[in-house]
Design an enzyme around this catalytic site. Structure first.
Site, PDB file in Angstrom:
ATOM      1  N   CYS A  19     -73.400  53.464   2.042  1.00 42.18           N
ATOM      2  CA  CYS A  19     -73.677  52.572   0.923  1.00 42.18           C
ATOM      3  C   CYS A  19     -75.003  53.016   0.334  1.00 42.18           C
ATOM      4  CB  CYS A  19     -73.791  51.116   1.378  1.00 42.18           C
ATOM      5  SG  CYS A  19     -72.287  50.425   2.098  1.00 42.18           S
ATOM      6  N   GLY A  45     -71.267  55.054  -2.679  1.00 42.88           N
ATOM      7  CA  GLY A  45     -70.299  53.973  -2.532  1.00 42.88           C
ATOM      8  C   GLY A  45     -69.654  53.668  -3.860  1.00 42.88           C
ATOM      9  N   ASN A 120     -77.691  49.028   3.897  1.00 43.15           N
ATOM     10  CA  ASN A 120     -77.052  50.324   4.110  1.00 43.15           C
ATOM     11  C   ASN A 120     -77.102  50.612   5.608  1.00 43.15           C
ATOM     12  OD1 ASN A 120     -78.116  53.758   3.624  1.00 43.15           O
ATOM     13  ND2 ASN A 120     -76.096  52.979   4.066  1.00 43.15           N
ATOM     14  N   GLY A 121     -75.938  50.793   6.224  1.00 43.43           N
ATOM     15  CA  GLY A 121     -75.907  51.059   7.662  1.00 43.43           C
ATOM     16  C   GLY A 121     -74.805  50.271   8.330  1.00 43.43           C
ATOM     17  N   TYR A 261     -74.181  66.463   3.634  1.00 45.05           N
ATOM     18  CA  TYR A 261     -73.195  65.999   2.659  1.00 45.05           C
ATOM     19  C   TYR A 261     -73.586  64.748   1.885  1.00 45.05           C
ATOM     20  CZ  TYR A 261     -68.728  64.109   0.896  1.00 45.05           C
ATOM     21  OH  TYR A 261     -67.743  63.594   0.108  1.00 45.05           O
TER      22      TYR A 261
END
Length: 488
Positions: A19, A45, A120-121, A261
């Site tokens: 995210c 996201g 985020n996580g 990536y």
């Protein structure tokens, strides 16, 4: 042989970006700045997005499914989000699944005022904590692990909100970069291992937080620094910035896949240009696994920097042997198998005039299930390539991630099921090689990997998870018990 090979869907077989979070305090157009910042983080996201703002009197929120440009399509919509403080979130579901109720930032009215959170996580003991909270009477409005943090803050007995927040974070395990808002402040923090990224910048007197530096660039903010692992940065409405470090210091373990990536190549991560790191990975791959060939061809777009590095190191010319159509929407907006494999959304094609009769080195960032890699090799052969050699700019992905990346279950990961030679046979390449984990460390950090204390989170390659995995352990125990009961 297909002389007119169909466009291929290359996104359905990738690890999903987790995210992205963004926040700004002290800017009169906070929501508009946040929407622009979320545009820059869209790659992290693409399923849903949301913005929450504070105008000095109340919170305003708008959330929706789809891209930022779809949900926040005009100035009228942004005018519904007034105030000098706003935070936003772009989402690909990892924990909790799809649906508007899980779109962040989440917001709740606590005893001491409103509280919003963008995360985020992934909290790896969220189900355990959730069960405890439900048994105590908590009522959850979403199935997201992020809501657990709100309930822990709400039920903490500490007197100040900041102390309650710290108390809540002491109970969670896993990975998190958080941007929270209260009527008096914005709070940004990163888990004690720094697994997920978070940076800080400024637009004049306004303070900005974002998952990546590229978002700072896009909104015109200057990059100040990364939020340190375990650090909590508090920014009050008057502009005062305070740093807190309430957790016992640990060795940082940022996610190495950000370099491979996830991050945009024009971002900085862990103090280094992501683009330069990816080129260095490609060069390392050429050193470790050279091959006689005519062309180096990237799998677009994520394989491009590594392919440039491979070409420069090996001396084999770099060419665009696969052409991507930029007029087809990304196929993992909706992460169902039907959407992933929809023929309407396939968008890559071989450059036949270039590759016919040539020995090709294909460069990709990773192999996950292997089905896409097999199709790419087939596409090159159908276009007339005489040899197809596959080189991967990461070690074999043999383990699932529990820190905010949507990886398939381990039984579906090709590297978890096969050794190198069977993998080569599966994708039908003439040769197959991955960069070594030691080579990856040298490329991204110029360091040797410590076997006892790795400097990055590389669990998807090594299986060395840096935190406890309570939910996984409990689920495994239940499944083992069920299996035992069936046998008995």
């Amino acid at each position: 042989m297909n002389l007119t090979h169909p466009f291929l869907d290359l996104d359905g077989d990738k690890l999903r970006e987790e995210c992205g979070v963004f926040g700004v305090i002290g800017n009169p157009e906070a929501a508009a700045v946040t929407a622009l910042g979320l545009h820059a983080l869209q790659h992290r996201g693409q399923e849903a997005c949301g913005i929450v703002s504070w105008d000095g009197h109340e919170f305003f929120a708008r959330r929706g499914l789809g891209h930022v440009a779809q949900v926040f399509s005009d100035q009228v919509m942004l005018s519904e989000l007034p105030g000098h403080m706003a935070s936003g979130h772009v989402r690909y579901s990892t924990t909790g699944g799809q649906g508007l109720r899980n779109v962040q930032p989440l917001h709740a009215d606590l005893a001491r005022g409103g509280f919003s959170i963008a995360h985020n996580g992934n909290i790896s003991n969220a189900m355990h904590l959730r069960q405890e909270l439900v048994e105590k009477g908590a009522i959850f409005q979403s199935s997201s692990d992020t809501e657990v943090i709100i309930h822990l803050v709400a039920t903490s007995r500490y007197p100040t909100l900041l102390d309650r927040f710290v108390d809540a974070l002491r109970m969670v395990e896993g990975a998190y970069s958080l941007i929270c808002m209260t009527p008096k402040r914005m709070i940004a923090c990163r888990d004690p291992l720094g697994i997920r990224p978070l940076v800080m910048g400024r637009i004049g007197d306004a303070v900005v937080f974002a998952s990546e530096t590229v978002a700072l660039d896009v909104v015109g903010a200057t990059f100040e620094r990364e939020i340190e692992p375990g650090e909590i940065v508090e920014v009050r409405q008057d502009g005062r910035v305070t740093s807190h470090r309430p957790f016992t210091p640990q060795g940082a373990r940022p996610c190495i896949f950000e370099h491979v990536y996830f991050s945009r190549p024009d971002s900085l991560f862990a103090g280094r240009s992501v683009y330069e790191a990816r080129k260095a990975i490609g060069a390392q791959l050429a050193i470790e696994s050279p091959v006689e060939a005519d062309l180096v061809v990237p799998v677009p777009d994520s394989g491009v920097p590594a392919a440039i590095g491979y070409s420069q190191q090996s001396g084999v010319p770099f060419e665009l042997g696969i052409i991507r159509s930029h007029y087809v929407g990304r196929t993992f907006i909706q992460p169902s198998d039907g959407a992933r494999h929809s023929g309407v959304k396939r968008k890559h094609n071989a450059n036949r005039a270039l590759v016919e009769g040539k020995r090709i080195v294909l460069i990709d960032d990773s192999i996950v299930r292997g089905t896409t890699s097999m199709k790419i090799v087939e596409m090159m052969r159908d276009a007339g390539a005489s040899e197809v050699h596959f080189r991967v700019a990461s070690p074999p992905t043999a383990h699932s991630c529990f820190y905010g990346v949507d990886t398939p279950e381990r039984s579906k990961l090709l590297a978890a099921r096969m050794e190198l030679e069977p993998m080569r046979e599966f994708i039908k390449a003439d040769s197959l090689a991955f960069v070594s984990i030691e080579g990856l460390y040298r490329a991204v950090g110029g360091i040797e990997r410590s076997a006892t204390a790795p400097q990055f989170c590389d669990a998807c390659f090594s299986g060395d998870y840096p935190t406890s995995l309570t939910d996984l352990a409990q689920r495994t125990q239940r499944e083992s018990q069920l299996s035992f009961d069936k046998v008995a």
